[in-house]
Motif scaffolding. Sequence first.
Motif, short mmCIF file in Angstrom:
data_model
loop_
_atom_site.label_atom_id
_atom_site.label_comp_id
_atom_site.label_asym_id
_atom_site.label_seq_id
_atom_site.Cartn_x
_atom_site.Cartn_y
_atom_site.Cartn_z
N ILE A 39 1.03 -1.22 -0.12
CA ILE A 39 -0.03 0.09 0.02
C ILE A 39 0.80 1.33 0.03
O ILE A 39 1.96 1.37 0.62
N GLU A 40 0.59 2.17 -0.84
CA GLU A 40 1.37 3.41 -1.01
C GLU A 40 0.60 4.77 -0.66
O GLU A 40 -0.71 4.63 -1.12
N LEU A 41 1.04 5.54 0.27
CA LEU A 41 0.48 6.80 0.38
C LEU A 41 1.13 8.00 -0.40
O LEU A 41 2.30 7.86 0.05
N VAL A 42 0.48 8.77 -1.26
CA VAL A 42 1.25 9.55 -1.95
C VAL A 42 0.35 10.95 -1.71
O VAL A 42 -0.58 11.16 -1.83
N ALA A 43 1.33 12.14 -1.35
CA ALA A 43 0.73 13.56 -1.24
C ALA A 43 1.64 14.41 -2.35
O ALA A 43 2.73 14.17 -2.22
N ALA A 44 0.99 15.41 -3.18
CA ALA A 44 1.40 16.30 -3.90
C ALA A 44 0.98 17.69 -3.82
O ALA A 44 -0.11 17.89 -3.38
N SER A 45 1.91 18.62 -4.12
CA SER A 45 1.58 19.95 -4.07
C SER A 45 2.46 20.77 -4.75
O SER A 45 3.56 20.27 -5.08
N PRO A 46 1.95 21.84 -5.35
CA PRO A 46 2.88 22.76 -6.47
C PRO A 46 3.61 23.63 -5.61
O PRO A 46 3.25 24.18 -4.55
N PHE A 47 4.95 24.07 -6.04
CA PHE A 47 5.80 25.16 -5.55
C PHE A 47 5.59 26.44 -6.56
O PHE A 47 5.83 27.29 -6.23
N VAL A 48 5.57 25.80 -8.16
CA VAL A 48 5.56 26.98 -9.07
C VAL A 48 4.38 26.76 -9.73
O VAL A 48 4.18 25.54 -10.11
N VAL A 49 3.58 27.50 -10.29
CA VAL A 49 2.23 27.26 -11.10
C VAL A 49 2.34 28.17 -12.31
O VAL A 49 2.86 29.28 -12.35
N ARG A 50 1.54 27.82 -13.32
CA ARG A 50 1.27 28.69 -14.41
C ARG A 50 0.34 29.81 -13.92
O ARG A 50 -0.33 29.66 -13.11
N ASP A 51 0.40 30.78 -14.66
CA ASP A 51 -0.38 31.96 -14.33
C ASP A 51 -1.93 31.97 -14.65
O ASP A 51 -2.84 32.27 -13.87
N SER A 52 -2.21 30.92 -15.54
CA SER A 52 -3.62 30.63 -15.83
C SER A 52 -3.91 29.14 -16.29
O SER A 52 -2.84 28.53 -16.80
N ARG A 53 -4.66 28.39 -15.53
CA ARG A 53 -5.05 26.87 -15.89
C ARG A 53 -6.30 26.71 -16.07
O ARG A 53 -7.06 26.07 -15.31
N PRO A 54 -6.65 26.96 -17.41
CA PRO A 54 -8.31 26.69 -17.88
C PRO A 54 -8.58 25.28 -18.07
O PRO A 54 -9.89 25.08 -18.10
N ASP A 55 -7.49 24.50 -18.00
CA ASP A 55 -8.00 23.02 -18.43
C ASP A 55 -8.61 22.57 -17.02
O ASP A 55 -9.07 21.10 -17.15
N GLY A 56 -8.81 23.24 -16.01
CA GLY A 56 -9.57 22.65 -14.83
C GLY A 56 -8.55 21.50 -13.93
O GLY A 56 -8.94 21.07 -13.06
N LEU A 57 -7.29 21.61 -14.17
CA LEU A 57 -6.27 20.71 -13.57
C LEU A 57 -5.64 21.42 -12.11
O LEU A 57 -4.79 20.95 -11.61
N THR A 58 -5.90 22.58 -12.09
CA THR A 58 -5.63 23.34 -10.65
C THR A 58 -5.81 22.42 -9.48
O THR A 58 -6.89 21.93 -9.22
N ARG A 59 -4.77 22.16 -8.66
CA ARG A 59 -5.15 21.42 -7.36
C ARG A 59 -4.06 22.09 -6.10
O ARG A 59 -2.81 22.13 -6.50
N ALA A 60 -4.55 22.44 -5.11
CA ALA A 60 -4.02 22.94 -3.96
C ALA A 60 -2.95 21.95 -3.58
O ALA A 60 -2.10 21.97 -2.92
#
Length: 298
Positions: free
Chosen positions: A265-286
Amino acid sequence: MRKIAFLVVLAFTAHISSAQGCSDAGICTFDKNTHDPLTYKNQLEFSPQIAQGAEDVIYFAPSVTYKHQFGKGYTFGAKITYNQAHGDLGVRGQFGDVFLTGSRRWKNNKAHFWNLSFGLKAPLSAANLKINGYSLPMDYQPSLGTADVLLGLAYTTGFWDFSAGLQWPFLNKNKNSYFKEYSPTDAFESTNLFERKPDALLKVNYKIIHRKSFELQPALLGIYHLGEDSYENIYGRRVSIDGSSGLTLNGVLAATWKWSSKQSIELVAASPFVVRDSRPDGLTRAWVVSVNYQIQLK
């Protein structure tokens, strides 16, 4: 080493609470399959995932993956995803995409491995789900509505893994009809007949704890969006979306427990440090957290 591991976990957990965006069209999870060898011929993986997106939209996104190993070093995989979005505009969910992948793994010597992978992604939605007849932005859609080709190359040496990948949409089935001008909120970009550009990936991860029954490995994962996305405006003209190209840099932390040669079993957590100015594809994740249960079969 334990002290270093603790500091990495602490810093990563603190960052999750303040992050503002992320982006994965499929290439990140495809990369995961490029250097995970099978002990037996068959493997099933069940992966429930929860995440927070733009405007506090909460996602429940489980997936099921089957992998089969042919001969020495050849692996085939099939994956199906589901995505349900909960937000101020309502709740909407549906099956998202099907992934078919193949990979070839070979040794350079006893401690060095290469892995070459190829994949296809097919959408199960045209990205135009509605609620009570009202169009929804891409943030509420289960799929981008594109058929994509994926390529990956991975190299493993000791405790280090290095990966590179490319995801290229070659067929656009997106029929989204969302205009922010006709929506109760202007928080989401207009994405009528949305068209998305390719992604390139680079990833490096290091096993700071590597034992027979437990592994802990942080990673840095960069995704570069190769061009500006576009949509068709109310006058029928295609418009580029400013700021939608560029880099997203993510931190990933994975902990894996193995209690037999067949189950883990694997537990994975992810979060961004740098982001694009606009993310219209709906893939924004905090933030994103997933639990992956794997069972191998003869």
